[in-house]
Design a protein around this motif. Structure first.
Motif, PDB file in Angstrom:
ATOM      1  N   VAL A  44       0.653  -1.326  -0.474  1.00  0.00           N
ATOM      2  CA  VAL A  44      -0.107  -0.204  -0.107  1.00  0.00           C
ATOM      3  C   VAL A  44       0.792   1.406   0.236  1.00  0.00           C
ATOM      4  CG1 VAL A  44      -1.957   1.045   1.230  1.00  0.00           C
ATOM      5  CG2 VAL A  44      -1.849  -0.991   1.051  1.00  0.00           C
ATOM      6  N   ASP A  45       0.865   1.792  -0.666  1.00  0.00           N
ATOM      7  CA  ASP A  45       1.370   3.823  -0.871  1.00  0.00           C
ATOM      8  C   ASP A  45       1.265   4.558   0.578  1.00  0.00           C
ATOM      9  OD1 ASP A  45       2.218   6.396  -1.979  1.00  0.00           O
ATOM     10  OD2 ASP A  45       2.268   5.344  -3.900  1.00  0.00           O
ATOM     11  N   PRO A  46       2.015   4.514   1.384  1.00  0.00           N
ATOM     12  CA  PRO A  46       0.937   5.453   2.447  1.00  0.00           C
ATOM     13  C   PRO A  46       1.082   6.817   1.682  1.00  0.00           C
ATOM     14  CG  PRO A  46       3.951   5.322   2.148  1.00  0.00           C
ATOM     15  CD  PRO A  46       3.592   4.210   0.876  1.00  0.00           C
ATOM     16  N   THR A  47       1.458   6.996   0.904  1.00  0.00           N
ATOM     17  CA  THR A  47       0.888   8.401   0.646  1.00  0.00           C
ATOM     18  C   THR A  47      -0.762   8.893  -0.490  1.00  0.00           C
ATOM     19  OG1 THR A  47       3.160   9.267   0.056  1.00  0.00           O
ATOM     20  CG2 THR A  47       1.948  10.808  -0.359  1.00  0.00           C
ATOM     21  N   THR A  48      -0.693   7.730  -1.229  1.00  0.00           N
ATOM     22  CA  THR A  48      -1.653   7.197  -1.976  1.00  0.00           C
ATOM     23  C   THR A  48      -2.692   6.636  -1.348  1.00  0.00           C
ATOM     24  OG1 THR A  48      -1.125   5.787  -3.465  1.00  0.00           O
ATOM     25  CG2 THR A  48      -0.975   8.447  -4.075  1.00  0.00           C
ATOM     26  N   GLY A  49      -2.530   5.292  -0.544  1.00  0.00           N
ATOM     27  CA  GLY A  49      -3.312   4.653  -0.541  1.00  0.00           C
ATOM     28  C   GLY A  49      -4.015   3.267  -0.672  1.00  0.00           C
ATOM     29  N   ILE A  50      -2.753   3.163  -2.598  1.00  0.00           N
ATOM     30  CA  ILE A  50      -3.799   2.946  -3.247  1.00  0.00           C
ATOM     31  C   ILE A  50      -2.644   1.532  -3.012  1.00  0.00           C
ATOM     32  CG2 ILE A  50      -3.343   2.776  -5.917  1.00  0.00           C
ATOM     33  CD1 ILE A  50      -3.612   5.376  -6.009  1.00  0.00           C
ATOM     34  N   LEU A  51      -3.228   0.423  -3.121  1.00  0.00           N
ATOM     35  CA  LEU A  51      -2.959  -1.098  -3.431  1.00  0.00           C
ATOM     36  C   LEU A  51      -2.300  -1.513  -4.224  1.00  0.00           C
ATOM     37  CD1 LEU A  51      -2.802  -3.824  -1.542  1.00  0.00           C
ATOM     38  CD2 LEU A  51      -4.885  -4.073  -2.297  1.00  0.00           C
ATOM     39  N   HIS A  52      -0.936  -1.916  -4.326  1.00  0.00           N
ATOM     40  CA  HIS A  52      -0.527  -2.820  -5.984  1.00  0.00           C
ATOM     41  C   HIS A  52      -0.691  -3.876  -5.448  1.00  0.00           C
ATOM     42  CE1 HIS A  52       0.712   2.078  -7.176  1.00  0.00           C
ATOM     43  NE2 HIS A  52       0.514   2.354  -5.692  1.00  0.00           N
ATOM     44  N   ALA A  76       1.423 -20.719 -20.913  1.00  0.00           N
ATOM     45  CA  ALA A  76       1.786 -18.628 -21.039  1.00  0.00           C
ATOM     46  C   ALA A  76       2.040 -18.379 -19.627  1.00  0.00           C
ATOM     47  CB  ALA A  76       1.585 -18.365 -21.416  1.00  0.00           C
ATOM     48  N   PHE A  77       2.916 -18.034 -19.142  1.00  0.00           N
ATOM     49  CA  PHE A  77       2.349 -17.139 -18.083  1.00  0.00           C
ATOM     50  C   PHE A  77       2.892 -15.656 -18.242  1.00  0.00           C
ATOM     51  CE2 PHE A  77       5.650 -20.104 -16.999  1.00  0.00           C
ATOM     52  CZ  PHE A  77       5.231 -20.532 -15.448  1.00  0.00           C
ATOM     53  N   ILE A  78       1.369 -14.665 -17.579  1.00  0.00           N
ATOM     54  CA  ILE A  78       1.214 -13.625 -17.662  1.00  0.00           C
ATOM     55  C   ILE A  78       1.322 -13.153 -16.251  1.00  0.00           C
ATOM     56  CG2 ILE A  78      -0.961 -12.479 -17.973  1.00  0.00           C
ATOM     57  CD1 ILE A  78      -1.223 -15.035 -19.868  1.00  0.00           C
ATOM     58  N   LEU A  79       1.466 -11.904 -16.356  1.00  0.00           N
ATOM     59  CA  LEU A  79       2.345 -10.461 -15.662  1.00  0.00           C
ATOM     60  C   LEU A  79       0.921  -9.724 -15.400  1.00  0.00           C
ATOM     61  CD1 LEU A  79       4.377 -10.057 -13.741  1.00  0.00           C
ATOM     62  CD2 LEU A  79       5.137  -8.615 -14.768  1.00  0.00           C
ATOM     63  N   GLU A  80       0.241  -9.742 -14.498  1.00  0.00           N
ATOM     64  CA  GLU A  80      -1.300  -8.943 -13.814  1.00  0.00           C
ATOM     65  C   GLU A  80      -0.413  -8.010 -12.827  1.00  0.00           C
ATOM     66  OE1 GLU A  80      -5.081 -10.317 -13.042  1.00  0.00           O
ATOM     67  OE2 GLU A  80      -4.017  -9.929 -10.802  1.00  0.00           O
ATOM     68  N   GLU A  81      -0.350  -6.371 -12.987  1.00  0.00           N
ATOM     69  CA  GLU A  81       0.072  -5.184 -12.473  1.00  0.00           C
ATOM     70  C   GLU A  81      -1.599  -4.636 -12.103  1.00  0.00           C
ATOM     71  OE1 GLU A  81       4.637  -4.648 -12.804  1.00  0.00           O
ATOM     72  OE2 GLU A  81       3.271  -3.907 -14.071  1.00  0.00           O
ATOM     73  N   SER A  82      -2.174  -4.603 -10.337  1.00  0.00           N
ATOM     74  CA  SER A  82      -3.260  -3.483 -10.454  1.00  0.00           C
ATOM     75  C   SER A  82      -3.146  -2.993  -9.342  1.00  0.00           C
ATOM     76  CB  SER A  82      -4.611  -4.518 -10.257  1.00  0.00           C
ATOM     77  OG  SER A  82      -3.708  -5.681  -8.985  1.00  0.00           O
ATOM     78  N   GLN A  83      -3.960  -1.637  -9.540  1.00  0.00           N
ATOM     79  CA  GLN A  83      -4.004  -0.831  -8.469  1.00  0.00           C
ATOM     80  C   GLN A  83      -5.176  -0.802  -7.901  1.00  0.00           C
ATOM     81  OE1 GLN A  83      -2.834   0.185 -11.845  1.00  0.00           O
ATOM     82  NE2 GLN A  83      -0.883  -0.583 -10.746  1.00  0.00           N
ATOM     83  N   ILE A  84      -5.600  -0.575  -6.654  1.00  0.00           N
ATOM     84  CA  ILE A  84      -7.137  -0.576  -6.197  1.00  0.00           C
ATOM     85  C   ILE A  84      -6.500   1.108  -5.747  1.00  0.00           C
ATOM     86  CG2 ILE A  84      -8.721  -0.685  -4.208  1.00  0.00           C
ATOM     87  CD1 ILE A  84      -7.198  -3.479  -5.383  1.00  0.00           C
ATOM     88  N   ASP A  85      -7.625   2.025  -5.179  1.00  0.00           N
ATOM     89  CA  ASP A  85      -7.951   2.780  -5.194  1.00  0.00           C
ATOM     90  C   ASP A  85      -9.178   3.106  -4.772  1.00  0.00           C
ATOM     91  OD1 ASP A  85      -7.980   5.936  -4.088  1.00  0.00           O
ATOM     92  OD2 ASP A  85      -7.157   6.865  -5.922  1.00  0.00           O
ATOM     93  N   PRO A  86      -8.790   3.516  -3.096  1.00  0.00           N
ATOM     94  CA  PRO A  86     -10.026   3.202  -2.445  1.00  0.00           C
ATOM     95  C   PRO A  86     -10.884   4.337  -1.781  1.00  0.00           C
ATOM     96  CG  PRO A  86      -8.186   2.922  -0.253  1.00  0.00           C
ATOM     97  CD  PRO A  86      -7.663   2.560  -2.200  1.00  0.00           C
ATOM     98  N   ARG A  87     -10.331   4.890  -2.063  1.00  0.00           N
ATOM     99  CA  ARG A  87     -10.832   6.644  -1.976  1.00  0.00           C
ATOM    100  C   ARG A  87     -11.298   6.483  -3.423  1.00  0.00           C
ATOM    101  NH1 ARG A  87      -5.260   9.010  -0.192  1.00  0.00           N
ATOM    102  NH2 ARG A  87      -5.306   8.430   2.078  1.00  0.00           N
ATOM    103  N   SER A  88     -11.332   7.160  -4.360  1.00  0.00           N
ATOM    104  CA  SER A  88     -11.759   6.745  -5.643  1.00  0.00           C
ATOM    105  C   SER A  88     -13.006   6.000  -5.935  1.00  0.00           C
ATOM    106  CB  SER A  88     -10.867   7.794  -6.637  1.00  0.00           C
ATOM    107  OG  SER A  88      -9.783   6.882  -7.211  1.00  0.00           O
ATOM    108  N   LEU A  89     -12.930   4.991  -5.180  1.00  0.00           N
ATOM    109  CA  LEU A  89     -13.318   3.172  -5.895  1.00  0.00           C
ATOM    110  C   LEU A  89     -13.180   2.912  -7.502  1.00  0.00           C
ATOM    111  CD1 LEU A  89     -16.796   3.746  -3.723  1.00  0.00           C
ATOM    112  CD2 LEU A  89     -14.763   3.014  -3.271  1.00  0.00           C
ATOM    113  N   THR A  90     -12.044   3.157  -7.746  1.00  0.00           N
ATOM    114  CA  THR A  90     -11.378   2.466  -8.616  1.00  0.00           C
ATOM    115  C   THR A  90     -10.273   1.518  -8.638  1.00  0.00           C
ATOM    116  OG1 THR A  90      -9.345   4.686  -8.545  1.00  0.00           O
ATOM    117  CG2 THR A  90     -11.839   5.348 -10.312  1.00  0.00           C
ATOM    118  N   MET A  91     -10.079   0.762 -10.029  1.00  0.00           N
ATOM    119  CA  MET A  91      -8.823  -0.249  -9.686  1.00  0.00           C
ATOM    120  C   MET A  91      -9.101   0.002 -11.144  1.00  0.00           C
ATOM    121  SD  MET A  91      -9.400  -4.573  -8.635  1.00  0.00           S
ATOM    122  CE  MET A  91     -10.112  -4.889 -10.267  1.00  0.00           C
ATOM    123  N   VAL A  92      -7.439  -0.306 -11.779  1.00  0.00           N
ATOM    124  CA  VAL A  92      -7.055  -0.776 -12.516  1.00  0.00           C
ATOM    125  C   VAL A  92      -6.109  -1.931 -12.450  1.00  0.00           C
ATOM    126  CG1 VAL A  92      -5.400   0.196 -14.260  1.00  0.00           C
ATOM    127  CG2 VAL A  92      -7.017   1.827 -13.333  1.00  0.00           C
TER     128      VAL A  92
END
Length: 183
Positions: A44-52, A76-92
């Motif tokens: 979790v980024d301590p500044t933004t609160g985003i879970l990586h 096949a191997f797949i690399l998945e990177e995600s970010q969840i922003d609980p403040r803006s309720l978005t996930m990428v």
């Protein structure tokens, strides 16, 4: 030439429940090709609160006969990177294959957010990019083949997520907690 696939759809569930289901979506009966998923980094980024989160996913493919001669394995191997922003309720979530890159690179981006028309629904914007550098006049054919195959199988992915969403809501009684978006 690069091929693209785009699709936007809604889940009839809150953003909180959909993002939970995202982490629990494997295994499900519509994804027997997924052999394993492993979290390789999470913070979790301590500044933004985003879970990586970074995950490594192993999938078994069913390549057409003409493509098998270029591949050492049908896994096949797949690399998945995600970010969840609980403040803006978005996930990428961004994923791409790290196997078979000589034949094809498939880069997928999914954006999850609260639906603009119903706060208890989740909108997903899916964008996929197909890039082949195989050459020999095959590039556009391979890209078109993969684009069609992806479009055909994307409904199975949504069915798998829906399966997990219903299990969470019904069997584990989590639906009562996640039924309404937080205010």
């Amino acid at each position: 030439m690069v091929k693209f696939y785009q699709h936007t759809f809604d889940y009839d569930h809150t953003w909180s429940l959909v993002t939970l289901a995202f982490w629990l979506r494997y295994p499900n009966p519509f994804a027997s090709h997924v052999l394993s998923t492993d979290v390789i980094d999470r913070y979790v980024d301590p500044t933004t609160g985003i879970l990586h989160t970074t995950r490594l996913i192993l999938k078994k493919g069913n390549a057409p006969r003409w493509a098998r001669r270029f591949m050492k394995s049908n896994e096949a191997f797949i690399l998945e990177e995600s970010q969840i922003d609980p403040r803006s309720l978005t996930m990428v979530s961004k994923s791409k294959n790290i196997s078979h890159k000589r034949i094809m690179v498939i880069e997928e981006t999914q954006r999850y957010k609260v639906s603009p028309t119903d706060a208890n629904h989740t909108q997903v914007q899916l964008e996929v990019r197909f890039v082949s550098n195989l050459g020999w006049g095959l590039t556009s054919k391979i890209e078109a083949f993969c684009q069609k195959r992806f479009a055909d199988s994307s409904s199975k992915s949504r069915m798998g997520m829906s399966y997990i969403l219903e299990r969470l809501k019904d069997k584990y009684n989590l639906g009562n907690y996640f039924l309404k978006q937080p205010q």
